[in-house]
Every structure is written in structure tokens, then in C-alpha cells.
Design an enzyme around this catalytic site. Structure first.
Site, PDB file in Angstrom:
ATOM      1  N   HIS A 123     -20.316  -7.590 -10.994  1.00 56.49           N
ATOM      2  CA  HIS A 123     -20.142  -6.437 -10.099  1.00 56.49           C
ATOM      3  C   HIS A 123     -21.129  -6.505  -8.932  1.00 56.49           C
ATOM      4  O   HIS A 123     -21.902  -5.583  -8.673  1.00 56.49           O
ATOM      5  CB  HIS A 123     -20.327  -5.123 -10.862  1.00 56.49           C
ATOM      6  CG  HIS A 123     -19.621  -3.974 -10.210  1.00 56.49           C
ATOM      7  ND1 HIS A 123     -19.158  -2.874 -10.911  1.00 56.49           N
ATOM      8  CD2 HIS A 123     -19.302  -3.722  -8.907  1.00 56.49           C
ATOM      9  CE1 HIS A 123     -18.595  -2.012 -10.073  1.00 56.49           C
ATOM     10  NE2 HIS A 123     -18.681  -2.505  -8.853  1.00 56.49           N
ATOM     11  N   ILE A 124     -21.056  -7.620  -8.194  1.00 52.68           N
ATOM     12  CA  ILE A 124     -22.001  -7.852  -7.097  1.00 52.68           C
ATOM     13  C   ILE A 124     -21.364  -7.713  -5.719  1.00 52.68           C
ATOM     14  O   ILE A 124     -22.024  -7.948  -4.709  1.00 52.68           O
ATOM     15  CB  ILE A 124     -22.628  -9.255  -7.208  1.00 52.68           C
ATOM     16  CG1 ILE A 124     -21.546 -10.345  -7.131  1.00 52.68           C
ATOM     17  CG2 ILE A 124     -23.453  -9.382  -8.480  1.00 52.68           C
ATOM     18  CD1 ILE A 124     -22.086 -11.759  -6.997  1.00 52.68           C
TER      19      ILE A 124
ATOM     20  N   ASP B 211     -14.884  -9.539 -10.578  1.00 47.70           N
ATOM     21  CA  ASP B 211     -16.214  -9.005 -10.300  1.00 47.70           C
ATOM     22  C   ASP B 211     -16.434  -7.674 -11.009  1.00 47.70           C
ATOM     23  O   ASP B 211     -17.548  -7.165 -11.034  1.00 47.70           O
ATOM     24  CB  ASP B 211     -16.408  -8.828  -8.790  1.00 47.70           C
ATOM     25  CG  ASP B 211     -17.811  -8.357  -8.419  1.00 47.70           C
ATOM     26  OD1 ASP B 211     -18.773  -9.041  -8.818  1.00 47.70           O
ATOM     27  OD2 ASP B 211     -17.936  -7.310  -7.752  1.00 47.70           O
TER      28      ASP B 211
ATOM     29  N   GLU C 137     -18.762  -2.253 -18.439  1.00 44.36           N
ATOM     30  CA  GLU C 137     -19.781  -3.079 -17.789  1.00 44.36           C
ATOM     31  C   GLU C 137     -21.159  -2.817 -18.396  1.00 44.36           C
ATOM     32  O   GLU C 137     -21.599  -1.668 -18.435  1.00 44.36           O
ATOM     33  CB  GLU C 137     -19.788  -2.800 -16.287  1.00 44.36           C
ATOM     34  CG  GLU C 137     -18.477  -3.202 -15.616  1.00 44.36           C
ATOM     35  CD  GLU C 137     -18.502  -3.076 -14.105  1.00 44.36           C
ATOM     36  OE1 GLU C 137     -19.496  -2.538 -13.561  1.00 44.36           O
ATOM     37  OE2 GLU C 137     -17.549  -3.520 -13.459  1.00 44.36           O
TER      38      GLU C 137
ATOM     39  N   ASP D 131       0.865  -1.175   0.000  1.00 47.19           N
ATOM     40  CA  ASP D 131       0.000   0.000   0.000  1.00 47.19           C
ATOM     41  C   ASP D 131       0.903   1.226   0.000  1.00 47.19           C
ATOM     42  O   ASP D 131       1.945   1.240   0.654  1.00 47.19           O
ATOM     43  CB  ASP D 131      -0.919   0.021   1.228  1.00 47.19           C
ATOM     44  CG  ASP D 131      -2.040   1.035   1.078  1.00 47.19           C
ATOM     45  OD1 ASP D 131      -3.161   0.633   0.720  1.00 47.19           O
ATOM     46  OD2 ASP D 131      -1.795   2.242   1.303  1.00 47.19           O
TER      47      ASP D 131
ATOM     48  N   ALA E 238     -11.925  -4.743  -7.253  1.00 47.07           N
ATOM     49  CA  ALA E 238     -11.700  -3.306  -7.053  1.00 47.07           C
ATOM     50  C   ALA E 238     -12.314  -2.501  -8.196  1.00 47.07           C
ATOM     51  O   ALA E 238     -13.478  -2.117  -8.127  1.00 47.07           O
ATOM     52  CB  ALA E 238     -10.200  -3.029  -6.910  1.00 47.07           C
TER      53      ALA E 238
END
Length: 326
Positions: A292-293, A268, A273, A183, A243
Site C-alpha cells: 500500500h505504497i 498494492d 492489511e 466509468d 484502488a
């Protein structure tokens, strides 16, 4: 700084997230009781710039989904005081234009972290144990004793150790795997407390058996996972992305799987989309796909709804929102 007080009963509010109020009807009832008029998105999908522009005239507040809120759309905002994002990302919002028009922008940090983390762990387990393959085979009448991978002793790499990355790390602790994370502003105290080893992005990618993306979409992260990046990943590793789809170059990922460098992926989110029918990832059996759930749970939707609602009303009442952007 206090804003200009408005009588809520004179306010009109646009609400566009398709899941707003679906698991807690009080979100709609509370808003409708407090303002003069609420207009909902009835398309069942995020709105285009032109569609947003057609709805913004006369609106004082805007609880926004994944709509395109660019300068042309905002040009139609003649009364708008606040855009309360139902979610974290604001890359679809022209923040320069909102600043010029004195429109406050808020978001809902942390509201969906647990739900996204839960799906991430579920996808890792599905890849490791070939759960989807087993289900499809049995439905086809087969009885395959497929061999999988144990997470015990494996290295799970996390690119991004923010709110969601931390929740993933917490949930993986019990699997006795090695946690490696990168990070840009790593929380070293959290890492020590949860047995997460911090390393560079390159080192995490090179050593992870399962590499999970939890990075924001920024100019420097867009198309980050390209051919060069993928070549630096450990051979036979898996990539998981819950993400942002724009982090990954789909064609490069498909090629890395087809040529055998990577064992598979779970996605996802997608650059576009829904993805185009000719997206090569759709045809690869080694790739698990969900639409995308990750944040579509009762807990996440309710948390996002209440946070967005409260900040929208706070700004309209002349108060400071709890989660301002910029």
C-alpha cells in the site's frame, strides 16, 4: 454555511496519519504554532476504534489516517468539530454519526492521483517485462533472457476514469497502446481528447490485456472482482489493483491465476492489511505485491497534508472547508 468561530490557541488537534509531516516538517511546525496542543499517533499504524475513542476526548480537530472512526469511537468525541481525512476514502468514517454530532468531515481529492498513477504504470511495466523475475534470477546467479510483452498495440483497460484513472490514461498515451475505460459517469470530453474508448465494464474486462482498477469502495463494488467477474476477463490477462483491496476476492483471484486463466496480477492494496500469512496470493510468483505504497511519495504526502491541515483549521475558525464530504 459558517461554523462557530473558535480561538485556535484554545484548540487541541489529534493527528494520526503515520506519514504526516515526514517529507515536509512545516506541516507539523505550522499546526503546532497555530493551536494549543497537538497529539500524534505514535503506534506507526492506523488506529482501532478503541484507540481512537481513547484519544478523542478533549479534541477539537482530527487529521485522520486510515483509522476506524465508527460510532463507538465517535461517542467519545466531546468537543470534536472536524475530521479532516488525510486521503480520499471515508468508508472507515461513520458519516451518519458525524452528522448527528455536527462534526464536519473533509477529504483530499486529487492529492495522490499522480503518485498512484505512476505506481500503476510501473506495475504494468513490471508485469509486462518480468522485471521482478529478472532481478530475483540475477541475484540468484542466473542470466535468464526472459521474454516479455510490449505495451505497444496491447489493450489497457481502466475500470474507473476519475482523477486517478485519468492520470493513468495520460501516462499511457505515449506507449501507443489501446485505452479502453469504464466509468459510471465518464468524462466523454476527456476520453475523446486522450484517445480513450469508453465501453461497459463487461466489455472492458473482456478485451483488456491489462485491467487496472480505479473504482471507489461502495456497496456495489465490494467484492466486485469475484469468480464470475474473473471468468469474464480475457484469457492470459493481468489484473492491477491500486484502488481498494476490498474490490477483489483474494481466493478467487488466486484460483484464476493458478488455473492459468490469468497470467498474473499486481496488487498494492488488500482486503486486510497487512494480509494474513495464509493469503494464497502471497505464494504465487505471478503476483507482484507492494505494501500500500501508491500514495507514499513526497508529492502526495505533502499535498494531502496541506489540504487536510487547511480544511481542519478552516472549520475550527468557523470557515467553510474547500473539500467537504457530504
Amino acid at each position: 454555511m459558517k461554523g462557530i468561530f473558535m480561538d485556535l490557541k484554545s484548540c487541541r488537534v489529534l493527528v494520526t496519519p503515520t506519514s504526516y509531516g515526514k517529507t515536509d516538517a512545516r506541516l507539523m511546525a505550522d499546526l503546532e504554532a497555530k493551536v494549543r496542543n497537538v497529539v500524534y499517533n505514535t503506534t506507526g499504524r492506523p488506529l482501532s476504534s478503541d484507540e481512537v475513542a481513547s484519544l478523542l476526548p478533549g479534541m477539537d480537530g482530527y487529521i485522520a489516517g486510515l483509522d476506524v472512526i465508527d460510532r463507538p469511537a465517535l461517542a467519545a468525541a466531546d468537543r470534536l468539530k472536524v475530521i479532516a481525512r488525510y486521503g480520499v476514502g471515508v468508508d472507515n468514517v461513520d458519516l451518519t454519526a458525524t452528522h448527528e454530532k455536527n462534526i464536519r468531515v473533509t477529504n483530499t481529492p486529487g492529492a495522490n492521483s499522480i503518485s498512484v498513477a505512476e505506481l500503476t504504470v510501473g506495475l504494468i511495466l513490471s508485469l509486462a517485462r518480468k522485471i521482478s523475475d529478472s532481478i530475483l534470477a540475477m541475484r540468484g546467479g542466473d542470466w535468464p533472457r526472459l521474454s516479455g510483452l510490449s505495451l505497444e498495440g496491447k489493450t489497457v483497460g481502466l475500470l474507473g476514469l476519475g482523477s486517478i484513472g485519468k492520470q493513468v490514461a495520460c501516462r499511457l498515451e505515449g506507449f501507443e497502446c489501446h485505452l479502453l475505460a469504464y466509468d459510471v459517469a465518464a468524462d466523454e470530453a476527456f476520453a475523446r481528447a486522450h484517445n480513450v474508448n469508453l465501453a461497459s465494464m463487461r466489455e472492458v474486462a473482456a478485451h483488456a490485456d491489462f485491467l487496472s482498477l480505479h473504482l471507489p469502495l461502495l456497496p456495489e463494488t465490494r467484492a466486485l472482482v469475484n469468480t464470475t467477474f474473473l471468468q469474464g476477463m480475457k484469457s492470459n490477462a493481468f489484473l492491477i489493483n491500486t484502488a481498494r483491496g476490498e474490490l477483489v476476492v483474494d481466493t478467487a483471484l488466486a484460483e484464476a491465476i493458478k488455473n492459468g486463466h490469468l497470467a498474473g496480477a499486481a496488487l498494492d492494496v488488500f482486503d486486510k492489511e497487512p494480509p494474513e500469512a495464509d493469503n494464497p496470493l502471497l505464494k504465487l510468483p505471478q503476483v507482484l505485491l507492494t505494501p500500500h505504497i501508491a500514495a507514499h511519495t513526497d508529492g502526495a504526502q505533502n499535498a494531502m497534508g496541506w489540504m487536510a491541515l487547511n480544511d481542519c483549521l478552516a472549520v475550527l475558525c468557523g470557515e467553510e472547508p474547500r473539500n467537504p464530504v457530504g
